[in-house]
Design an enzyme around this catalytic site. Structure first.
Site, PDB file in Angstrom:
ATOM      1  N   GLY A 155       7.343   0.527  29.046  1.00 53.32           N
ATOM      2  CA  GLY A 155       8.721   0.030  28.953  1.00 53.32           C
ATOM      3  C   GLY A 155       8.845  -1.454  29.194  1.00 53.32           C
ATOM      4  O   GLY A 155       9.753  -2.096  28.681  1.00 53.32           O
ATOM      5  N   GLU A 156       7.921  -2.002  29.998  1.00 52.74           N
ATOM      6  CA  GLU A 156       8.010  -3.422  30.311  1.00 52.74           C
ATOM      7  C   GLU A 156       6.998  -4.274  29.543  1.00 52.74           C
ATOM      8  O   GLU A 156       7.321  -5.347  29.053  1.00 52.74           O
ATOM      9  CB  GLU A 156       7.868  -3.608  31.831  1.00 52.74           C
ATOM     10  CG  GLU A 156       9.211  -3.457  32.506  1.00 52.74           C
ATOM     11  CD  GLU A 156       9.175  -2.764  33.863  1.00 52.74           C
ATOM     12  OE1 GLU A 156       9.908  -3.208  34.744  1.00 52.74           O
ATOM     13  OE2 GLU A 156       8.457  -1.771  34.038  1.00 52.74           O
ATOM     14  N   LYS A 202      -0.373   4.669  31.030  1.00 48.06           N
ATOM     15  CA  LYS A 202       0.101   3.420  31.631  1.00 48.06           C
ATOM     16  C   LYS A 202       1.530   3.198  31.144  1.00 48.06           C
ATOM     17  O   LYS A 202       1.922   3.705  30.098  1.00 48.06           O
ATOM     18  CB  LYS A 202      -0.772   2.245  31.198  1.00 48.06           C
ATOM     19  CG  LYS A 202      -2.248   2.354  31.574  1.00 48.06           C
ATOM     20  CD  LYS A 202      -3.009   1.150  31.034  1.00 48.06           C
ATOM     21  CE  LYS A 202      -4.479   1.198  31.359  1.00 48.06           C
ATOM     22  NZ  LYS A 202      -5.217   0.019  30.831  1.00 48.06           N
ATOM     23  N   PHE A 242      17.994  -0.924  32.977  1.00 40.68           N
ATOM     24  CA  PHE A 242      17.186  -2.141  32.851  1.00 40.68           C
ATOM     25  C   PHE A 242      16.841  -2.777  34.196  1.00 40.68           C
ATOM     26  O   PHE A 242      16.487  -3.947  34.260  1.00 40.68           O
ATOM     27  CB  PHE A 242      17.881  -3.183  31.963  1.00 40.68           C
ATOM     28  CG  PHE A 242      18.486  -2.634  30.712  1.00 40.68           C
ATOM     29  CD1 PHE A 242      17.732  -1.882  29.830  1.00 40.68           C
ATOM     30  CD2 PHE A 242      19.821  -2.847  30.407  1.00 40.68           C
ATOM     31  CE1 PHE A 242      18.288  -1.362  28.669  1.00 40.68           C
ATOM     32  CE2 PHE A 242      20.390  -2.331  29.253  1.00 40.68           C
ATOM     33  CZ  PHE A 242      19.623  -1.589  28.385  1.00 40.68           C
TER      34      PHE A 242
END
Length: 744
Positions: free
Chosen positions: A710-711, A707, A245
Site C-alpha cells: 500500500g505504501e 510484504k 490514509f
C-alpha cells in the site's frame, strides 16, 4: 494443508456488494435510539486565549441541550498528560476543551449538542466567542536556524545512522557533484468519508462508539484511560471506512467529544466534522530537504548527504524516517544523514501514506536524476551501477530483493530504450514535448502481533474474525482467501469479521503490515481448527483417516483426505454431524519470528517509469503513461494488490502536480481547506497505468511470504513525474508541486 488454491488469484472484493448496495454502514450511519447531534466550534485564531463565551443566548434556543467548553467540561474527562495513544509522538497529546489556550487555527473550542443536526448547526452560527490573540509563527522558512534533533525512542522513529566513511572529503574530491534543496508543502489526507463518531449510550452506562478509525483497540485504550471506563464498558466498532490514509491511526477529537457528551448527558451522541474541520488535525508535514551527491569517474556514487527539516507542533515532537532510505537504497561508502524538527503553531503532523519515505524519495530520486545528468549517464543505467546488494545502514543482507528485476521488467514494458537523453529532444505528432523520468523507493516489510478466532458450523460455513481494519485496501477479501485456502473451502463458504473490540486483538491498520500480521494469525487459527476437525474425523465409524497426522492430510473441496490417496476422505459437514457438535472453534495468534528475522533487512522495493506531455506555450503538464514495477514478496490477490498500486500512482500524480495545503501566515490558517481549492486528480487527469509485480519469494518475512504494497507503490511516483518534466522541458523544479508558473 490445503490444495484449494485461492491465494494469488484476482478475487473480487467480498465486501463489494455491501458497499455498492448501501448495506455497508459507516460511523455516521448507525441510527441508534435517543440520538442527539453535536456540532464542533473551531477557533478562528492560531494562538491566544478565549476570554469569554456567550453561551446563554444560544442555550435559550429550542432544541439546544448543552454547550460544552473549557468552562464546564466534566472533571471526569481528564487524564494524565503522559498518556499516549499507540502512535503518539513524544510530548503531551492535545486535550480538547482542556483550557482557554489556543494552540492552532481551527482548534475545537466548544461543542453544541442539540436534538437534531440542523438546530446544532444553526446554534453554532449564533455562538459568540471572544479571543485575545497572540503572535503566532507558522512559517517553516523562519525556523531554518532553530531546528533540533528529536530524541530517540519516538514511536516508529529510527534516528538516522551515524555517518560512514568521509562524505565531506569524498564530495570535494569527486569529479561530478550536485547539491540542491527540495521543498514539499503540507498535505492533508482528505478521505471521502468525514471523521465521525456515533457514541451509543446504553441504559447500564456502557458505551458503544461507532468511530472512524484505523484501530479500534487503540481508540478503546484511549477512551478507557480518559474516562475511567472498564474495557467491557467501552466497545469500539468500525466495520467499514471510507478512506483513511493514516488520518485514522490516532483517535481524533470527535471521538473524545462524542463520548464525553454521551456520558454526561446519558444519551447517544453523534459528532461529525465538516470538510473544513478535516484540515484541523494531522497532515503530511511541510519539509525542506538538502542533498549533496557526488559521483566517481566510473559512475559510482562517491558521497551521499541528505538533511531534512520539517515542522511539528508546539506540544508534540512528530517524527518521520525521511532521510534513512538514502543510506540504503543505493551503494555508497560515504554517507551523512541528518534530521531535524522545528516547532510551529500548528496541530501535530500525522502519518500519511508512506510517511517519511514518500517525502524522502522526492528529494533523493530527483537528486539522483540530477546527478545522472551531471555524470552524463542515463538515469536507469546510473541506478544499476549503484545497485545495493546489502543494507549498508544496518550492515545486513536483504531477506529478499528483486529491485534489479523491477528495473529490467519495468524498462521493457515502458520502452525505456527508445528514450533520448537530451532534455526537450522528444515530441509527439502534435508537437507537444515528451518527457520520460524514473523514480523508486524502499519500504519496511513488517509483521506485528495479531490474534484471530475461527469457527465452523454443521452446514460447513467457516467464520473467522480479528479486530483488523479495512479502509479500502482489501482486508476482508484477502483474509477470506487465506481462510478458504487453508481449510479447502470455496470463498462463499467463508465469512471474515473485523473492526470490533469484541473480536481478537489486531494491530492498527497502517505501515503496510496488515496482510503479513493478521493474515498469519488467520492462517495459524485455521490450521488449529483443521487439527481439531481431523481429530473429530478420526472418531467417526470406519474413518479412513485413523492414525493420520495433520501433515498426512489435505483440506480440499470441503473434504479432509489423505495426501497419498485422494479416495480416502471424509466430508467436513459429515464430520460435524457425526460428532454431534453444532460448531467447532479455535483461536490462535501470530508474532514475528525475531530469531529468524533479526539477521536480515526486510523491505519492499519499486521503480516507476513516467511519461509526461507538456504544452510548450501554456506550460500544462499531463501524465500520459506510468509503469510501476513492484517487488513485494507473495501477492495474495492480484486484483486488490493492483488496485492498491493504482491508487498509489494516482496519489503520486497528485503530489507531483496538484496537491498542496496553502498556509496564509498572516492568519496562521490553511486557506484552501475544501475540495474546491485543495486539488486532487479527477478522471481526466489519469491515463494509462501499468502495474507489474515481480516474482519474489521470501520465507523470512513471515510464513505467508508477503510484504506490504500500500505504501511502497507510492514511492518514486512524484519524483519520476518531476524528472520527466525536466526531460521534456529542461527546467528543473525542486519546489513541488509543479505548477504552470514554475514552467513558463
Amino acid at each position: 494443508m490445503s490444495t484449494t488454491n485461492h491465494i494469488g488469484k484476482p478475487t473480487s472484493r467480498v465486501d463489494g456488494p455491501a458497499k455498492v448496495t448501501g448495506a455497508a454502514k459507516y460511523s455516521a450511519e448507525f441510527n441508534v435510539p435517543d440520538l442527539t447531534y453535536g456540532w464542533v466550534i473551531s477557533s478562528p485564531i492560531a494562538k491566544g486565549k478565549i476570554t469569554k463565551i456567550h453561551a446563554d443566548e444560544v442555550l435559550a434556543l429550542p432544541g439546544v441541550l448543552k454547550i460544552f467548553s473549557h468552562e464546564n467540561v466534566p472533571s471526569l474527562a481528564w487524564f494524565d498528560r503522559s498518556y499516549k495513544d499507540q502512535v503518539a509522538p513524544g510530548g503531551s497529546p492535545f486535550r480538547p476543551l482542556h483550557d482557554n489556550e489556543i494552540k492552532f487555527s481551527q482548534q475545537p473550542v466548544a461543542l453544541i449538542i442539540a436534538e437534531n443536526f440542523e438546530v446544532a448547526r444553526y446554534a453554532a452560527s449564533l455562538l459568540r466567542i471572544e479571543y485575545q490573540e497572540e503572535k503566532h509563527e507558522t512559517s517553516l522558512e523562519t525556523k531554518r536556524e532553530e531546528g533540533y534533533e528529536p530524541g530517540s525512542g519516538k514511536t516508529g522513529y529510527m534516528p538516522p545512522p551515524p555517518p560512514r566513511g568521509n562524505p565531506d572529503k569524498a564530495w570535494e574530491e569527486a569529479p561530478h557533484r550536485m547539491e540542491a534543496e527540495y521543498v514539499h508543502g503540507a498535505q492533508h489526507h482528505n478521505p471521502m468519508e468525514l471523521f465521525s463518531t456515533t457514541a451509543q449510550f446504553h441504559s447500564d452506562g456502557k458505551i458503544t462508539a461507532y468511530d472512524k478509525t484505523q484501530g479500534v483497540y487503540n481508540v478503546q485504550a484511549y477512551l478507557t484511560k480518559i474516562f475511567g471506563l472498564k474495557k467491557d464498558d467501552c466497545r469500539v466498532v468500525n466495520e467499514y471506512m471510507g478512506g483513511g490514509f493514516g488520518a485514522g491511526l490516532r483517535p481524533q477529537y470527535q471521538v473524545f467529544l462524542a463520548v464525553m457528551a454521551a456520558l454526561e448527558l446519558k444519551r447517544s451522541v453523534r459528532v461529525t466534522l465538516t470538510r473544513q474541520q478535516m484540515f484541523s488535525f494531522g497532515h503530511r508535514p511541510h519539509t525542506l530537504q538538502y542533498l549533496k551527491l557526488a559521483t566517481n569517474a566510473d559512475g559510482t556514487l562517491a558521497a551521499v548527504q541528505h538533511h531534512a527539516l520539517h515542522e511539528t507542533s508546539q506540544f508534540e515532537d512528530y517524527t518521520e524516517n525521511v532521510v534513512n532510505w538514502s543510506g540504503m537504497l543505493y551503494q555508497c561508502d560515504n554517507v551523512k544523514l541528518g534530521y531535524q524538527l522545528a516547532k510551529l503553531d500548528v496541530y501535530t503532523p500525522l502519518d500519511m501514506r508512506a510517511p517519511g519515505a514518500a517525502t524522502g524519495s522526492i528529494g533523493l530520486e530527483i537528486a539522483m536524476d540530477e546527478m545522472a545528468y551531471e555524470a552524463g549517464l542515463d538515469p536507469l543505467e546510473f541506478r544499476l551501477r549503484n545497485y545495493a546488494e546489502m543494507d549498508q545502514n544496518m550492515k545486513k543482507p536483504f531477506s529478499s530483493k528483486k529491485l534489479r528485476d523491477c528495473y529490467h521488467q519495468g524498462a521493457a514494458k515502458f520502452g525505456w530504450e527508445k528514450r533520448t537523453q537530451a532534455p526537450g529532444s522528444m515530441r509527439d505528432k502534435d508537437g507537444k514535448l515528451i518527457g520520460w523520468g524514473i523514480g523508486g523507493g524502499v519500504w519496511d516489510a513488517s509483521q506485528m502481533k495479531s490474534a484471530a478466532k475461527a469457527s465452523i458450523t454443521a452446514d460447513g460455513h467457516l467464520t473467522v474474525s480479528s479486530a483488523a481494519g479495512e479502509n479500502g485496501t482489501g482486508t476482508y477479501t484477502i483474509m477470506t482467501q487465506i481462510a478458504a485456502e487453508t481449510l479447502g473451502l470455496p470463498i462463499e463458504a467463508v465469512t471474515f469479521k473485523l473492526g470490533d473490540t469484541d473480536l481478537p486483538e489486531a494491530p492498527l491498520q497502517g505501515g503496510s503490515w496488515t496482510a503479513a500480521s493478521v493474515g498469519t494469525a488467520v492462517k495459524n487459527t485455521c490450521e488449529a481448527l483443521g487439527e481439531k476437525l481431523l481429530k473429530l474425523a478420526q472418531k467417526m465409524d470406519d474413518s479412513p483417516l485413523k492414525g493420520a497426522k495433520l501433515e498426512d492430510v489435505e483440506f480440499v473441496s470441503g473434504q479432509i483426505r489423505l495426501r497419498t490417496d485422494a479416495s480416502q476422505s471424509v466430508v467436513l459437514r459429515d464430520v460435524l454431524q457425526a460428532s454431534g457438535e453444532t460448531k467447532v472453534e479455535a483461536d490462535s495468534s501470530a508474532m514475528p519470528n525475531m530469531l529468524k528475522q533479526q539477521p536480515y533487512s526486510m523491505h519492499s522495493h519499486n521503480i516507476v517509469f513516467a511519461e509526461v506531455k507538456v504544452d510548450e506555450e501554456l506550460g500544462t503538464v499531463h501524465v500520459t503513461r506510468v509503469v510501476n514495477a513492484v517487488a513485494a514478496g507473495r501477492i495474495l490477490n492480484l486484483k486488490t494488490a493492483r488496485s492498491q498500486v493504482l491508487g498509489s500512482v494516482v496519489w503520486g500524480i497528485s503530489m507531483a502536480l496538484m496537491e498542496e495545503t496553502v498556509m496564509d501566515h498572516k492568519f496562521g490558517r490553511y486557506m484552501n481547506h475544501n475540495f474546491s481549492e485543495y486539488h486532487v486528480p479527477v478522471n481526466a487527469d489519469i491515463h494509462d497505468i501499468d502495474v507489474l509485480f515481480v516474482e519474489e519469494e521470501d520465507d523470512i518475512v513471515n510464513p505467508l511470504g508477503v510484504k506490504g504494497i500500500g505504501e511502497v507503490g507510492m514511492l518514486g511516483v512524484a519524483a519520476a513525474i518531476t524528472n520527466a518534466v525536466f526531460h521534456a522541458t529542461g527546467k528543473r523544479v525542486r519546489d513541488l508541486p509543479v505548477m504552470i508558473d514554475k514552467l513558463l
